[in-house]
Motif scaffolding. Sequence first.
Motif, short mmCIF file in Angstrom:
data_model
loop_
_atom_site.label_atom_id
_atom_site.label_comp_id
_atom_site.label_asym_id
_atom_site.label_seq_id
_atom_site.Cartn_x
_atom_site.Cartn_y
_atom_site.Cartn_z
N MET A 134 16.61 -0.23 6.43
CA MET A 134 15.93 -0.91 7.53
C MET A 134 15.54 -2.32 7.13
N CYS A 135 15.08 -2.46 5.91
CA CYS A 135 14.62 -3.77 5.44
C CYS A 135 15.78 -4.72 5.13
N LYS A 136 16.96 -4.17 4.91
CA LYS A 136 18.12 -5.01 4.58
C LYS A 136 18.69 -5.72 5.80
N THR A 137 18.62 -5.07 6.95
CA THR A 137 19.37 -5.56 8.11
C THR A 137 18.53 -6.18 9.22
N LEU A 138 17.23 -5.85 9.28
CA LEU A 138 16.40 -6.35 10.39
C LEU A 138 15.88 -7.76 10.04
N HIS A 139 16.75 -8.72 10.12
CA HIS A 139 16.42 -10.06 9.66
C HIS A 139 15.55 -10.85 10.63
N HIS A 140 15.39 -10.35 11.86
CA HIS A 140 14.61 -11.10 12.85
C HIS A 140 13.21 -10.50 13.07
N LEU A 141 12.87 -9.52 12.27
CA LEU A 141 11.59 -8.83 12.45
C LEU A 141 10.41 -9.79 12.21
N GLN A 142 9.49 -9.81 13.19
CA GLN A 142 8.29 -10.66 13.07
C GLN A 142 7.02 -9.83 12.93
N LEU A 143 7.05 -8.60 13.45
CA LEU A 143 5.88 -7.72 13.36
C LEU A 143 6.34 -6.35 12.90
N LEU A 144 5.67 -5.85 11.86
CA LEU A 144 5.95 -4.51 11.35
C LEU A 144 4.64 -3.74 11.26
N GLY A 145 4.52 -2.69 12.06
CA GLY A 145 3.30 -1.89 12.11
C GLY A 145 3.48 -0.55 11.44
N LEU A 146 2.78 -0.32 10.33
CA LEU A 146 2.90 0.92 9.56
C LEU A 146 1.54 1.58 9.30
N THR A 147 0.57 1.24 10.10
CA THR A 147 -0.78 1.77 9.94
C THR A 147 -0.81 3.30 10.03
N LYS A 148 -1.72 3.89 9.28
CA LYS A 148 -2.02 5.33 9.35
C LYS A 148 -0.81 6.19 8.99
N ASN A 149 -0.27 5.93 7.78
CA ASN A 149 0.80 6.76 7.23
C ASN A 149 0.41 7.19 5.82
N HIS A 150 1.39 7.54 4.99
CA HIS A 150 1.11 7.98 3.62
C HIS A 150 1.85 7.11 2.60
N LEU A 151 2.00 5.85 2.91
CA LEU A 151 2.76 4.94 2.06
C LEU A 151 1.97 4.55 0.81
N GLN A 152 2.66 4.54 -0.32
CA GLN A 152 2.07 4.06 -1.58
C GLN A 152 2.73 2.77 -2.05
N SER A 153 3.88 2.47 -1.47
CA SER A 153 4.59 1.24 -1.83
C SER A 153 5.55 0.87 -0.71
N LEU A 154 6.10 -0.32 -0.81
CA LEU A 154 7.12 -0.79 0.12
C LEU A 154 8.43 -0.94 -0.64
N PRO A 155 9.56 -0.77 0.04
CA PRO A 155 10.84 -0.96 -0.67
C PRO A 155 11.02 -2.42 -1.08
N ARG A 156 11.70 -2.64 -2.20
CA ARG A 156 11.92 -4.01 -2.68
C ARG A 156 12.65 -4.85 -1.65
N GLU A 157 13.47 -4.19 -0.85
CA GLU A 157 14.28 -4.90 0.15
C GLU A 157 13.44 -5.57 1.24
N ASN A 172 -3.35 3.65 4.60
CA ASN A 172 -2.27 4.24 3.83
C ASN A 172 -2.81 4.62 2.45
N GLU A 173 -1.97 4.70 1.45
CA GLU A 173 -2.40 5.15 0.12
C GLU A 173 -2.00 4.15 -0.96
N PHE A 174 -2.02 2.87 -0.62
CA PHE A 174 -1.68 1.83 -1.59
C PHE A 174 -2.78 1.71 -2.65
N GLN A 175 -2.41 1.81 -3.90
CA GLN A 175 -3.33 1.56 -5.00
C GLN A 175 -3.07 0.20 -5.63
N VAL A 176 -1.86 -0.29 -5.38
CA VAL A 176 -1.46 -1.61 -5.90
C VAL A 176 -1.04 -2.47 -4.72
#
Length: 558
Positions: A134-157, A172-176
């Motif tokens: 998803m992060c590789k191809t969505l080159h026009h993305l201006q808003l990304l909403g990921l609130t209230k999930n279980h994420l600890q990191s984002l993909p490098r892409e 979410n669950e980000f410690q870093v």
Amino acid sequence: MLKPEEHSPNAHHRNDPHQATDRTFFIDASSQSLTAIPSEILALKELEEIHLENNQIEEIPPDIQHLKNVKILYLNKNNLRRLCPELGTLSNLEGLDLSSNPLVTSSLPVISCLRTLRELRLYDTGLKDIPAVMCKTLHHLQLLGLTKNHLQSLPREIVNQTKLREIYLKQNEFQVFPQELCVLYNLEIIDLDENKVKVIPEEIGNLTRLQKFYVAYNCLSFLPELLSQCSKLSVLDLSHNLLHSIPRTLEALTEMTEVGLSGNRLEKVPRPVCKWTSLHLLYLRDTRLHALRRSLKRLVNLRYLDLSQNHLDQVPPLLCTLKNLEILALDDNKIGQLPSELSALSKLKILGLTGNEFASFPEEVFALESLEKLYIGQDQGSKLTCVPENIGKLQNLKELYIENNHLEYLPESLGSMPNLEVLDCRHNLLKQLPDTICQAQGLKELLLEDNLLKKIPEDLDCLVKLKVLTLTGNPMEDPPMKVCAEGNEAIWEYLKEKKAMKRMAVKLQSWWRGLMVWKGLGKFEELLKVRKKVKTSLKDKKGKNPEKAKQPVKGKKK
């Protein structure tokens, strides 16, 4: 802190899908208890915006591919588990909201086909990770909403999202802190509230376009010096962290308008704060303050100041120089007196004084003619025993909160306050209400729980705007407790019946008086005297001849 709208905007009008024509461009079928997307909607090939949120839709049918012109599709708050491959054929789609659906992560890669997507919302979908594709191809993305999930990191892409302006990672669950964000130079808003982040990297300074940064409810013990390079930063929420101070370098952030520092271990107002003269909102709640800096008077544009839950034992006159203040919260301190200069706050609309140490009601507030809300309930601190009649001077007051005191009566002047809408007198010692309260025609809520009231004014039903009346915890007799327990309608009906009976009694009495006079038996007052004399003489007779009363009547057995 005030935040931008993260979720789908409300639809402005509603179209009936059964009456829509094939030239329909916008349709709203939200909150219709739909279990599937109606075929009538899927047949409208000209559609550009579709609202289907808040239904029970379980799947997106393959026929979605016919909607080639759709730009906005909102399917949040449904029961979607999987996304069909045909969704990826919507080549013009710019806004997609799939929030609050139990989505399976394996079905998300289809979103990567939506190359024109500008806004993607995936709040509360149970995500543990984001597919890298998803992060590789969505080159026009201006808003990304990921609130209230279980994420600890984002993909490098995610670094490919060079046009990204807003990212929402709250709850979410980000410690870093996601280091990848520091290369997304177009970012304007980062929301990382309610995670477990301990450190913000110095590279945050690369985000020179950053305007709003939310990192409240984390574990930060210090801030990076290079945050000062985010020269466009105007909103910074650092509330409820472990901060003792903030770097002096942050004085360079001259565009700051909103700052949240509540719930930190500051003990003093940080010096950089007093340099931010453009500040409008400043939150210093529960920061262990014992005093304020004199330089705070530089904040001449301040409109909202929260100093509640601190250790202030007085209100320094310097606060009264902040003449643009509209909201001042001083609740839960140790304040015993207000400065006479308080009248200088001519724009003040809301004043919080709850839980302080006032020996008597602070009459300095009566000079605040623009005041609309006054909070002076005493859930802790010393209790007030009376409210002065001068409270009637606050003609613009809309809400008065005087709960948890030792008030035995209320001032008559409350009836002369035309704008009063809410009166909270719960948990006091009130034995009666002034009859003038019935003249406060703007009153909408009257809270009287846990007092010593036995009755209420019989004309209280004249308050036609009154929607909330609470009387629980009172030894009510008039109306009886049984009636009070049935709610407002029963109370109004009781009061109306009581007044009707009273009017009938007056009419009957008037009729009887007129009848006696018409019969020539004298004036009513004279008749009453005669009646009293007759009663008295009968009593005297009974009292003088007790033996006669006991003697048997002739002709009857003994």
